[in-house]
Motif scaffolding. Structure first.
Motif, short mmCIF file in Angstrom:
data_model
loop_
_atom_site.label_atom_id
_atom_site.label_comp_id
_atom_site.label_asym_id
_atom_site.label_seq_id
_atom_site.Cartn_x
_atom_site.Cartn_y
_atom_site.Cartn_z
N SER A 11 0.83 -1.20 0.00
CA SER A 11 0.00 0.00 0.00
C SER A 11 0.86 1.25 0.00
N HIS A 33 -12.78 5.50 9.14
CA HIS A 33 -13.26 4.15 8.82
C HIS A 33 -14.12 3.58 9.95
N VAL A 93 -16.24 4.26 4.74
CA VAL A 93 -15.32 5.38 4.96
C VAL A 93 -16.10 6.69 4.88
N GLU A 102 -14.53 0.06 1.81
CA GLU A 102 -13.22 -0.60 1.84
C GLU A 102 -13.42 -2.09 2.08
N SER A 128 -6.17 -4.69 1.29
CA SER A 128 -7.33 -3.80 1.29
C SER A 128 -7.53 -3.17 -0.08
N HIS A 181 -9.94 0.17 -1.53
CA HIS A 181 -10.92 1.24 -1.36
C HIS A 181 -11.69 1.44 -2.66
N PRO A 196 -6.08 3.94 -2.60
CA PRO A 196 -6.25 3.95 -1.13
C PRO A 196 -6.41 5.35 -0.56
#
Length: 114
Positions: free
Chosen positions: A5, A17, A37, A52, A91, A93, A107
């Motif tokens: 990330s 979040h 988010v 997310e 993850s 987004h 992200p």
């Protein structure tokens, strides 16, 4: 191949979040994101900005040969230790309600305020 990330290198925001711990079950379901988010508004209210999808590496890797992906994009990887104080995770987004000049599935959002 894991993509780490870029979160630690960006001046943009990731928002506030709210995670549904019951969905952190080692699976990915496009209909049920693990987190919502929000971005704070001037009046103190929170405005929904993004979704997310999150899966812990320890739950995913034993039964998969590749990192998770949705919508044609591989999830980002955040190793441990990390600033969140949680185990390593993947993850993705999706900035559905807040336009993101960096891209819908990035992200960080340069236009977000927190």
């Amino acid at each position: 191949m894991r993509r780490e990330s870029p979160a630690s290198r960006s001046p943009a925001s990731i928002g506030i979040h709210y995670v549904n711990g019951g969905l952190l079950d080692g699976t990915i379901d496009a209909q049920h994101p693990e987190a919502l988010v929000y971005e704070p508004e001037a009046n103190g209210n929170l405005k929904l900005s993004a979704l997310e999808y999150i899966v812990f590496q320890a739950a995913w890797d034993p039964t998969h040969t590749e990192p998770p992906s949705l919508f044609g994009r591989q999830f980002d990887f955040t190793p441990s230790p990390n600033r969140f104080g949680i185990p390593a995770f993947y993850s993705l987004h999706a900035w559905i309600w807040k336009p993101n000049s960096a891209g819908l599935l990035q992200p960080w959002n340069p236009g977000a305020s927190c």
